[in-house]
Design a protein around this motif. Structure first.
Motif, PDB file in Angstrom:
ATOM      1  N   LEU A 185       0.979  -1.313  -0.016  1.00  0.00           N
ATOM      2  CA  LEU A 185      -0.274   0.008  -0.114  1.00  0.00           C
ATOM      3  C   LEU A 185       0.775   1.153   0.124  1.00  0.00           C
ATOM      4  O   LEU A 185       0.480   2.150  -0.541  1.00  0.00           O
ATOM      5  CB  LEU A 185      -1.029   0.130   1.155  1.00  0.00           C
ATOM      6  N   ALA A 186       2.120   1.338   0.710  1.00  0.00           N
ATOM      7  CA  ALA A 186       2.901   2.433   0.678  1.00  0.00           C
ATOM      8  C   ALA A 186       3.406   2.873  -0.490  1.00  0.00           C
ATOM      9  O   ALA A 186       3.816   4.091  -0.662  1.00  0.00           O
ATOM     10  CB  ALA A 186       4.087   2.235   1.592  1.00  0.00           C
ATOM     11  N   GLU A 187       3.213   2.088  -1.403  1.00  0.00           N
ATOM     12  CA  GLU A 187       3.684   2.266  -3.017  1.00  0.00           C
ATOM     13  C   GLU A 187       2.829   3.137  -3.797  1.00  0.00           C
ATOM     14  O   GLU A 187       2.830   3.353  -5.004  1.00  0.00           O
ATOM     15  CB  GLU A 187       4.514   1.340  -3.620  1.00  0.00           C
ATOM     16  N   ILE A 188       1.498   2.970  -3.375  1.00  0.00           N
ATOM     17  CA  ILE A 188       0.218   3.455  -3.941  1.00  0.00           C
ATOM     18  C   ILE A 188       0.133   4.858  -3.658  1.00  0.00           C
ATOM     19  O   ILE A 188       0.046   5.378  -2.584  1.00  0.00           O
ATOM     20  CB  ILE A 188      -0.797   2.800  -3.651  1.00  0.00           C
ATOM     21  N   ASP A 189       0.200   5.900  -4.866  1.00  0.00           N
ATOM     22  CA  ASP A 189       0.001   7.346  -4.572  1.00  0.00           C
ATOM     23  C   ASP A 189      -0.118   8.003  -5.898  1.00  0.00           C
ATOM     24  O   ASP A 189       0.568   8.351  -6.651  1.00  0.00           O
ATOM     25  CB  ASP A 189       1.267   7.851  -3.996  1.00  0.00           C
ATOM     26  N   THR A 190      -1.848   7.940  -6.166  1.00  0.00           N
ATOM     27  CA  THR A 190      -2.488   8.506  -7.321  1.00  0.00           C
ATOM     28  C   THR A 190      -2.511  10.108  -7.290  1.00  0.00           C
ATOM     29  O   THR A 190      -3.107  10.718  -8.289  1.00  0.00           O
ATOM     30  CB  THR A 190      -3.700   7.522  -7.853  1.00  0.00           C
ATOM     31  N   GLY A 191      -2.594  10.665  -6.149  1.00  0.00           N
ATOM     32  CA  GLY A 191      -2.958  12.089  -6.127  1.00  0.00           C
ATOM     33  C   GLY A 191      -4.347  12.398  -5.509  1.00  0.00           C
ATOM     34  O   GLY A 191      -4.674  13.511  -5.299  1.00  0.00           O
ATOM     35  N   SER A 192      -5.270  11.301  -5.264  1.00  0.00           N
ATOM     36  CA  SER A 192      -6.512  11.392  -4.622  1.00  0.00           C
ATOM     37  C   SER A 192      -6.617  10.156  -3.737  1.00  0.00           C
ATOM     38  O   SER A 192      -6.365   9.095  -4.119  1.00  0.00           O
ATOM     39  CB  SER A 192      -7.557  11.605  -5.629  1.00  0.00           C
ATOM     40  N   LEU A 193      -7.536  10.271  -2.622  1.00  0.00           N
ATOM     41  CA  LEU A 193      -8.138   9.022  -1.946  1.00  0.00           C
ATOM     42  C   LEU A 193      -8.769   8.068  -2.698  1.00  0.00           C
ATOM     43  O   LEU A 193      -8.496   7.024  -2.594  1.00  0.00           O
ATOM     44  CB  LEU A 193      -8.944   9.655  -0.688  1.00  0.00           C
ATOM     45  N   GLU A 223       1.560  -2.576   6.099  1.00  0.00           N
ATOM     46  CA  GLU A 223       0.327  -2.180   5.168  1.00  0.00           C
ATOM     47  C   GLU A 223      -0.618  -1.319   6.243  1.00  0.00           C
ATOM     48  O   GLU A 223      -0.997  -0.160   5.572  1.00  0.00           O
ATOM     49  CB  GLU A 223      -0.539  -3.540   5.088  1.00  0.00           C
ATOM     50  N   LEU A 224      -0.723  -1.180   7.520  1.00  0.00           N
ATOM     51  CA  LEU A 224      -1.160  -0.084   8.187  1.00  0.00           C
ATOM     52  C   LEU A 224      -0.469   1.037   8.217  1.00  0.00           C
ATOM     53  O   LEU A 224      -1.229   2.360   7.768  1.00  0.00           O
ATOM     54  CB  LEU A 224      -1.491  -0.846   9.783  1.00  0.00           C
ATOM     55  N   ASN A 225       0.777   1.244   8.059  1.00  0.00           N
ATOM     56  CA  ASN A 225       1.396   2.228   7.846  1.00  0.00           C
ATOM     57  C   ASN A 225       1.165   2.873   6.501  1.00  0.00           C
ATOM     58  O   ASN A 225       0.976   4.062   6.212  1.00  0.00           O
ATOM     59  CB  ASN A 225       3.011   2.155   7.977  1.00  0.00           C
ATOM     60  N   GLY A 226       1.090   2.138   5.233  1.00  0.00           N
ATOM     61  CA  GLY A 226       0.784   2.574   4.110  1.00  0.00           C
ATOM     62  C   GLY A 226      -0.432   3.104   4.011  1.00  0.00           C
ATOM     63  O   GLY A 226      -0.887   4.081   3.301  1.00  0.00           O
ATOM     64  N   MET A 227      -1.608   2.610   4.832  1.00  0.00           N
ATOM     65  CA  MET A 227      -3.055   3.067   4.438  1.00  0.00           C
ATOM     66  C   MET A 227      -2.890   4.507   5.233  1.00  0.00           C
ATOM     67  O   MET A 227      -3.509   5.243   5.071  1.00  0.00           O
ATOM     68  CB  MET A 227      -3.717   2.030   5.418  1.00  0.00           C
ATOM     69  N   GLN A 228      -2.037   4.430   6.556  1.00  0.00           N
ATOM     70  CA  GLN A 228      -1.966   5.838   7.255  1.00  0.00           C
ATOM     71  C   GLN A 228      -1.430   6.984   6.326  1.00  0.00           C
ATOM     72  O   GLN A 228      -1.962   8.030   6.422  1.00  0.00           O
ATOM     73  CB  GLN A 228      -1.119   5.532   8.288  1.00  0.00           C
ATOM     74  N   LEU A 229      -0.362   6.602   5.485  1.00  0.00           N
ATOM     75  CA  LEU A 229       0.049   7.597   4.518  1.00  0.00           C
ATOM     76  C   LEU A 229      -0.858   8.020   3.566  1.00  0.00           C
ATOM     77  O   LEU A 229      -1.197   9.152   3.405  1.00  0.00           O
ATOM     78  CB  LEU A 229       1.347   6.942   3.960  1.00  0.00           C
ATOM     79  N   PHE A 279     -10.547   4.784  12.336  1.00  0.00           N
ATOM     80  CA  PHE A 279     -11.122   3.467  12.349  1.00  0.00           C
ATOM     81  C   PHE A 279     -10.947   2.676  10.771  1.00  0.00           C
ATOM     82  O   PHE A 279     -11.495   1.749  10.820  1.00  0.00           O
ATOM     83  CB  PHE A 279     -12.559   3.748  12.807  1.00  0.00           C
ATOM     84  N   VAL A 280     -10.430   3.484   9.822  1.00  0.00           N
ATOM     85  CA  VAL A 280     -10.394   2.902   8.484  1.00  0.00           C
ATOM     86  C   VAL A 280      -9.903   1.671   8.506  1.00  0.00           C
ATOM     87  O   VAL A 280     -10.277   0.563   7.824  1.00  0.00           O
ATOM     88  CB  VAL A 280      -9.914   4.188   7.446  1.00  0.00           C
ATOM     89  N   PRO A 281      -8.466   1.361   9.041  1.00  0.00           N
ATOM     90  CA  PRO A 281      -7.803   0.145   9.008  1.00  0.00           C
ATOM     91  C   PRO A 281      -8.998  -0.983   9.659  1.00  0.00           C
ATOM     92  O   PRO A 281      -8.928  -1.983   9.265  1.00  0.00           O
ATOM     93  CB  PRO A 281      -6.479   0.283  10.027  1.00  0.00           C
ATOM     94  N   HIS A 282      -9.423  -0.561  10.876  1.00  0.00           N
ATOM     95  CA  HIS A 282     -10.361  -1.651  11.364  1.00  0.00           C
ATOM     96  C   HIS A 282     -11.423  -1.994  10.608  1.00  0.00           C
ATOM     97  O   HIS A 282     -11.801  -3.127  10.451  1.00  0.00           O
ATOM     98  CB  HIS A 282     -11.032  -1.063  12.750  1.00  0.00           C
ATOM     99  N   VAL A 283     -12.323  -1.065   9.759  1.00  0.00           N
ATOM    100  CA  VAL A 283     -13.111  -1.179   8.800  1.00  0.00           C
ATOM    101  C   VAL A 283     -12.861  -2.280   7.663  1.00  0.00           C
ATOM    102  O   VAL A 283     -13.538  -3.201   7.389  1.00  0.00           O
ATOM    103  CB  VAL A 283     -13.806   0.260   8.267  1.00  0.00           C
ATOM    104  N   ILE A 284     -11.529  -1.903   7.068  1.00  0.00           N
ATOM    105  CA  ILE A 284     -11.161  -2.550   6.074  1.00  0.00           C
ATOM    106  C   ILE A 284     -10.517  -3.985   6.463  1.00  0.00           C
ATOM    107  O   ILE A 284     -11.089  -4.950   5.678  1.00  0.00           O
ATOM    108  CB  ILE A 284      -9.995  -1.701   5.290  1.00  0.00           C
ATOM    109  N   VAL A 285      -9.820  -4.081   7.400  1.00  0.00           N
ATOM    110  CA  VAL A 285      -9.280  -5.419   7.771  1.00  0.00           C
ATOM    111  C   VAL A 285     -10.766  -6.186   8.320  1.00  0.00           C
ATOM    112  O   VAL A 285     -10.701  -7.431   7.944  1.00  0.00           O
ATOM    113  CB  VAL A 285      -8.247  -5.080   8.999  1.00  0.00           C
ATOM    114  N   GLY A 286     -11.477  -5.684   8.966  1.00  0.00           N
ATOM    115  CA  GLY A 286     -12.773  -6.157   9.557  1.00  0.00           C
ATOM    116  C   GLY A 286     -13.499  -6.896   8.450  1.00  0.00           C
ATOM    117  O   GLY A 286     -14.109  -7.967   8.478  1.00  0.00           O
TER     118      GLY A 286
END
Lengths: 196, 196
Positions: free
Chosen positions: A75-83, A131-137, A157-164
């Protein structure tokens, strides 16, 4: 992983590493974590046990690294310019067959994780935290760009929602997450909760 | 459960039933599902194995019923007149110590569920489905009252989000869900996603 181990590992080719990781995953599926031995990995991959220990450190680390190599893109390598773009690419990179295999593997590991603090730590350090750090970024960049309010209570809570979702879907509907589910889920839950 | 079994079970008192369920949960924590025997339950509760089989049907059913009795109130019985009130009461009824114990128990059962289709089915029929149906009713009433749009795409994912939180929090933060987390999570994710 220490720098020393890292420099040692760099001596093997990526192809050989991928071959070794594949053999570890095959063995995991065949016999489970408890019964998997470094001897069996050595035999299957025609390497010496000394090499395995020198290059991967331990069985838990070897297993965590093998699982990590099934991920298409960190995930840390993904950076498209928008969420929307970042999450969209995350969904696009997801592979249905791979996610189904991973779900089965991780379910098989649940017991081992409970029994082995070393496996728990290796999975956390090598698989979960990056992966959590990548999502945080991703989320941090969205806040900096003004796409999400810095006060949005859903941010943490985004990581909890997606992992969940990955764990709840097999439990509730008896099927692994696929790309279609992941995309719909993020559109229906994550973006509205973030106000995007 | 068939009506016949139901009428047989009604012959024992609620106190005796609670005592028996408590003994099953104690044994589950002590020895795990695989090693738990109807003999041990019979000895611990001073009942005959024949009585246990007659009144609970099977080990998986007995375990599922014992787990169900730790729930404070079935979701289907909560109806306050608003979705915020219903979820608020669900949170209020949650007991931190009980949720921590349940998390540990269910984690211990993960392997057994994977190995035993009978346990999987009993947990689904007696524990998961009734709660999912109860949540479905809550959401349906909220739609009928006009609190949530019938087209809201998050509606079908609310169970995944809430069940997922219970599993993702221990994985991500190494702690069980408590009342404070559950309340904040629902406020931050579920209500905004539903547009409430």
């Amino acid at each position: 992983m220490s720098d020393e181990v890292s420099s040692r590992r760099s001596r093997i080719t990526p192809e050989r590493e991928a071959e070794l990781h594949g053999a570890v995953l095959d063995l995991l599926r065949e016999v489970g974590y408890e019964a998997l031995t470094m001897d069996a990995v050595a035999t299957r991959t025609r390497s010496s046990k000394a090499t395995l220990y020198r290059q991967w450190g331990s069985k838990p680390e070897l297993v965590a690294r093998a699982l990590r190599c099934t991920q298409p893109v960190p995930l840390a390598e993904i950076d498209t310019g928008s969420l929307r773009g970042d999450f969209g690419l995350m969904v696009q990179y997801s592979d249905d067959a791979q996610m189904a295999k991973d779900t089965a593997l991780l379910r098989g590991l649940a017991h081992a994780v409970h029994e082995s603090p070393e496996l728990h730590k290796a999975l956390r350090d090598l698989l979960v935290e990056p992966e959590l750090n990548g999502m945080q970024l991703m989320l941090q960049r969205a806040v900096e760009r003004g796409e999400v309010s810095p006060d949005c209570p859903a941010l943490e809570f985004v990581p909890h929602v997606i992992v969940g979702a990955f764990i709840a879907l097999p439990l509730i509907e008896d099927r692994p997450v696929d790309r279609a589910f992941l995309g719909e889920f993020i559109d229906a839950v994550v973006f509205p909760a973030l106000g995007v």
